[in-house]
Design a protein around this motif. Sequence first.
Motif, PDB file in Angstrom:
ATOM      1  N   TYR A 136      38.270  39.409  43.958  1.00 47.31           N
ATOM      2  CA  TYR A 136      37.713  40.429  43.000  1.00 47.31           C
ATOM      3  C   TYR A 136      38.916  41.195  42.400  1.00 47.31           C
ATOM      4  CZ  TYR A 136      34.553  43.875  41.405  1.00 47.31           C
ATOM      5  OH  TYR A 136      33.939  44.714  40.641  1.00 47.31           O
ATOM      6  N   GLY A 137      39.738  41.675  43.235  1.00 50.65           N
ATOM      7  CA  GLY A 137      40.951  42.652  42.490  1.00 50.65           C
ATOM      8  C   GLY A 137      41.771  42.074  41.494  1.00 50.65           C
ATOM      9  N   VAL A 138      42.023  40.770  41.775  1.00 50.50           N
ATOM     10  CA  VAL A 138      42.794  40.009  40.798  1.00 50.50           C
ATOM     11  C   VAL A 138      41.872  39.690  39.565  1.00 50.50           C
ATOM     12  CG1 VAL A 138      44.546  39.393  42.498  1.00 50.50           C
ATOM     13  CG2 VAL A 138      42.709  37.867  41.759  1.00 50.50           C
ATOM     14  N   SER A 139      40.936  39.300  39.798  1.00 49.87           N
ATOM     15  CA  SER A 139      39.932  38.719  38.778  1.00 49.87           C
ATOM     16  C   SER A 139      39.571  40.056  37.808  1.00 49.87           C
ATOM     17  CB  SER A 139      38.914  38.211  39.059  1.00 49.87           C
ATOM     18  OG  SER A 139      37.821  39.102  39.961  1.00 49.87           O
ATOM     19  N   GLU A 140      39.487  41.033  38.295  1.00 47.42           N
ATOM     20  CA  GLU A 140      39.190  42.511  37.563  1.00 47.42           C
ATOM     21  C   GLU A 140      40.342  42.946  36.987  1.00 47.42           C
ATOM     22  OE1 GLU A 140      35.996  44.758  37.390  1.00 47.42           O
ATOM     23  OE2 GLU A 140      35.685  42.748  37.262  1.00 47.42           O
ATOM     24  N   ASN A 141      41.670  42.866  37.563  1.00 47.48           N
ATOM     25  CA  ASN A 141      42.771  43.825  37.000  1.00 47.48           C
ATOM     26  C   ASN A 141      43.888  43.110  36.541  1.00 47.48           C
ATOM     27  OD1 ASN A 141      41.853  46.526  38.019  1.00 47.48           O
ATOM     28  ND2 ASN A 141      41.809  45.407  39.987  1.00 47.48           N
ATOM     29  N   LEU A 142      43.891  41.653  36.663  1.00 48.38           N
ATOM     30  CA  LEU A 142      44.863  40.904  36.236  1.00 48.38           C
ATOM     31  C   LEU A 142      44.490  39.811  34.994  1.00 48.38           C
ATOM     32  CD1 LEU A 142      46.871  40.076  39.588  1.00 48.38           C
ATOM     33  CD2 LEU A 142      47.471  41.697  37.632  1.00 48.38           C
ATOM     34  N   PRO A 143      45.375  39.665  33.843  1.00 51.52           N
ATOM     35  CA  PRO A 143      44.757  38.645  33.056  1.00 51.52           C
ATOM     36  C   PRO A 143      44.661  37.236  33.545  1.00 51.52           C
ATOM     37  CG  PRO A 143      47.248  39.138  32.678  1.00 51.52           C
ATOM     38  CD  PRO A 143      46.630  40.271  33.628  1.00 51.52           C
ATOM     39  N   VAL A 144      44.037  36.344  33.099  1.00 54.22           N
ATOM     40  CA  VAL A 144      44.065  34.883  33.538  1.00 54.22           C
ATOM     41  C   VAL A 144      45.350  34.310  33.267  1.00 54.22           C
ATOM     42  CG1 VAL A 144      42.953  32.681  33.191  1.00 54.22           C
ATOM     43  CG2 VAL A 144      41.560  34.839  33.115  1.00 54.22           C
ATOM     44  N   SER A 145      45.870  33.877  34.271  1.00 50.67           N
ATOM     45  CA  SER A 145      47.363  33.697  34.518  1.00 50.67           C
ATOM     46  C   SER A 145      47.754  32.841  35.905  1.00 50.67           C
ATOM     47  CB  SER A 145      48.229  34.670  34.478  1.00 50.67           C
ATOM     48  OG  SER A 145      48.101  35.694  35.270  1.00 50.67           O
ATOM     49  N   HIS A 146      48.841  32.089  35.824  1.00 53.49           N
ATOM     50  CA  HIS A 146      49.519  31.647  36.970  1.00 53.49           C
ATOM     51  C   HIS A 146      49.538  32.720  38.102  1.00 53.49           C
ATOM     52  CE1 HIS A 146      52.159  28.912  39.642  1.00 53.49           C
ATOM     53  NE2 HIS A 146      52.764  30.202  39.748  1.00 53.49           N
ATOM     54  N   LYS A 147      50.003  33.831  37.789  1.00 48.13           N
ATOM     55  CA  LYS A 147      50.345  34.949  38.750  1.00 48.13           C
ATOM     56  C   LYS A 147      48.852  35.299  39.314  1.00 48.13           C
ATOM     57  CE  LYS A 147      51.992  39.701  38.898  1.00 48.13           C
ATOM     58  NZ  LYS A 147      52.543  40.897  38.143  1.00 48.13           N
ATOM     59  N   GLN A 148      47.942  35.244  38.623  1.00 49.16           N
ATOM     60  CA  GLN A 148      46.578  35.800  39.076  1.00 49.16           C
ATOM     61  C   GLN A 148      45.911  35.034  40.271  1.00 49.16           C
ATOM     62  OE1 GLN A 148      42.651  34.602  37.176  1.00 49.16           O
ATOM     63  NE2 GLN A 148      42.224  36.827  36.974  1.00 49.16           N
ATOM     64  N   TRP A 149      46.141  33.595  40.189  1.00 45.34           N
ATOM     65  CA  TRP A 149      45.555  32.868  41.353  1.00 45.34           C
ATOM     66  C   TRP A 149      46.667  32.973  42.549  1.00 45.34           C
ATOM     67  CZ3 TRP A 149      48.370  28.708  43.044  1.00 45.34           C
ATOM     68  CH2 TRP A 149      49.041  28.103  42.379  1.00 45.34           C
ATOM     69  N   LEU A 150      47.987  32.971  42.093  1.00 37.58           N
ATOM     70  CA  LEU A 150      49.257  32.907  43.046  1.00 37.58           C
ATOM     71  C   LEU A 150      49.170  34.220  44.008  1.00 37.58           C
ATOM     72  CD1 LEU A 150      51.177  30.906  43.806  1.00 37.58           C
ATOM     73  CD2 LEU A 150      52.960  32.335  42.445  1.00 37.58           C
ATOM     74  N   ILE A 151      48.954  35.309  43.652  1.00 37.74           N
ATOM     75  CA  ILE A 151      48.901  36.526  44.438  1.00 37.74           C
ATOM     76  C   ILE A 151      48.068  36.274  45.810  1.00 37.74           C
ATOM     77  CG2 ILE A 151      48.181  38.827  44.627  1.00 37.74           C
ATOM     78  CD1 ILE A 151      49.415  39.204  42.078  1.00 37.74           C
ATOM     79  N   PRO A 152      46.799  35.815  45.625  1.00 36.18           N
ATOM     80  CA  PRO A 152      46.136  35.738  46.992  1.00 36.18           C
ATOM     81  C   PRO A 152      46.638  34.724  47.790  1.00 36.18           C
ATOM     82  CG  PRO A 152      44.461  35.645  44.733  1.00 36.18           C
ATOM     83  CD  PRO A 152      45.985  35.508  44.499  1.00 36.18           C
ATOM     84  N   PHE A 153      47.206  33.653  47.349  1.00 36.25           N
ATOM     85  CA  PHE A 153      47.923  32.863  48.194  1.00 36.25           C
ATOM     86  C   PHE A 153      49.270  33.243  48.908  1.00 36.25           C
ATOM     87  CE2 PHE A 153      45.511  29.705  45.853  1.00 36.25           C
ATOM     88  CZ  PHE A 153      45.634  28.572  46.798  1.00 36.25           C
ATOM     89  N   ALA A 154      49.995  34.451  48.058  1.00 32.41           N
ATOM     90  CA  ALA A 154      51.187  35.145  48.622  1.00 32.41           C
ATOM     91  C   ALA A 154      50.751  36.154  49.766  1.00 32.41           C
ATOM     92  CB  ALA A 154      51.814  35.536  47.515  1.00 32.41           C
ATOM     93  N   VAL A 155      49.465  36.457  49.503  1.00 37.60           N
ATOM     94  CA  VAL A 155      48.969  37.490  50.428  1.00 37.60           C
ATOM     95  C   VAL A 155      49.007  36.969  51.978  1.00 37.60           C
ATOM     96  CG1 VAL A 155      46.994  38.983  51.193  1.00 37.60           C
ATOM     97  CG2 VAL A 155      48.064  39.393  48.588  1.00 37.60           C
ATOM     98  N   GLN A 156      48.676  35.785  52.177  1.00 34.20           N
ATOM     99  CA  GLN A 156      48.642  35.198  53.514  1.00 34.20           C
ATOM    100  C   GLN A 156      50.031  35.349  54.353  1.00 34.20           C
ATOM    101  OE1 GLN A 156      46.932  30.899  53.556  1.00 34.20           O
ATOM    102  NE2 GLN A 156      48.058  30.912  51.927  1.00 34.20           N
TER     103      GLN A 156
END
Length: 546
Positions: free
Chosen positions: A174-194
């Motif tokens: 929810y945070g990345v969808s609200e605060n980051l533009p649609v990009s490679h970084k947007q979906w990669l951050i949740p993966f990295a948080v693991q």
Amino acid sequence: MALKKVEDRPTPPAVYNIRVYTAAIVAAFAAIAIGYDSAFFGTSIALVSFKNEFGANTVSDNSANLVSTYQLGALAGSLAALPCGFYLGRRWGLLISALVFVLGAGIMLAADSGSGFAPIYAGRVIAGFGVGAASNLTPLYISEISPPAIRGRLVGMFEMGWQIGGLVGFFINYGVSENLPVSHKQWLIPFAVQLIPGGLFAIGVPFACIESPRWLIARGRRDEAIKNLKYLRKLEHNDPYLIQELNDIDLQVENDRTAVGSGFWAPVRHLFSRGFLLRRMAITSSLFIFQNGTGINAINYYSPTIFKSIGITGGNTSLLTTGLFGVVKTVASLIWAFLLIDQLGRTKLLMIGSAGCAVSMYIIGAYIALAKPQNKTTPALDSAGVAGVFFLYLWTAFYAVTWNGTPWVVNSESFPGAVRQVTQCFAASSNWLWNFVIARATPTMFANMGGGGYGVYIFFAAFTTLSIPFIFFLLPETKNVPLEEMDRLFLDPRPWSANGRVLAELQRERADRADPARAGKEELLFDPQGQAQQKTKGREDFVEQV
């Protein structure tokens, strides 16, 4: 009163100390990684940025495979944890599982439009292998280091970690969808948080988790076992409580060695040659069939689909609703861990939860079948839609305070030490097997079981209803019973009332030991140096001389 501890013997307050809580919490970081995956992955692959990277149709066609490869890896890991925990110990097994998970999580970060899904598939299998091993070893380790009166609460830390990870996972997307533009970084951050819970798990185990005294005694490492037990209980070597606990462990280990034999395959052979143990394992492992049959992993991994079926539309709205689902689960799980599991017990909680979850699911299924919210054209919920969402959250609350963690507690404490790791292995494998089945089948179920998938909810409700007579007639209450007395509990012919009888017998036997004139039995004690002494009173048990 709510936090009153029911003890089978006089227990020094020092036993309930920060050391044992810290060890349990650090071991439970494995569950944070598991919970995070169950929450973040389904919502991450639903992000527009992820679909743009890999192709919307490709993501849709591969979603079930992307989700379920993690469960397959976890199933393999839960089996591999058996030899690892047997030969290397609980502590080293936990550390290895943490490192394997971190490796898998790192591999996933290599995925992009050029490499396709290959790094994600490989990383999820490897990461799943790590958490699968930890799901076997963590409840086992915590149960072995816990005082009986707070064993449920401490094993419950595993479930609390699961829920905290899930809560973070829901809101990260929810945070990345609200605060980051649609990009490679947007979906990669949740993966990295693991990598955060995995890294903390790997760092914390060497510093906070000392080896299980029960495992050390079983390996003949008595001096280390006494040292570790003194540390965990914050007691001196001549304290009566510590002497009694060492005596109980040693009796159990020696009796196990006499009855089962030594070597890796000895407990496996013993388990499969004893009908009463196989029956017990079938009962306790089946709890994971009913747990997954409530529908929890359908909601965890496919929450956008679930909320859309109730009538909630819009990407961010669905993500926020999913996050609130995580909040309800986490708060309810805190209540379960600190107020319910060691007070109401295991079987009452499971039956109450089954009744509440079944009623809620029946109502949701009826609402979808009659109101057909999947066909509505406006984003606003009508009164019936609000009621549907309310009953989903009510289902969540019932599930989280009952079925969420209780099967793990029951399986971690129901078997004698000689076969406990084998049975825990099968329990964890049962969880991941049925987790895989539900994760793989959910998209197909929603496509084929009635308009809007109303039949899916009816299916989960009916399955949950079946668990009530199963628990009442087959599963005895394990609350407050020492690990060394579980055989006595499960051999009682009336499971629904066995707990009270066993605890009363134990109190009488403790009184007999305190006053030898009361009973013509054989008493076994440890002297202050941990050596065995035997007083002739007619009992056939024995302890090996040190």
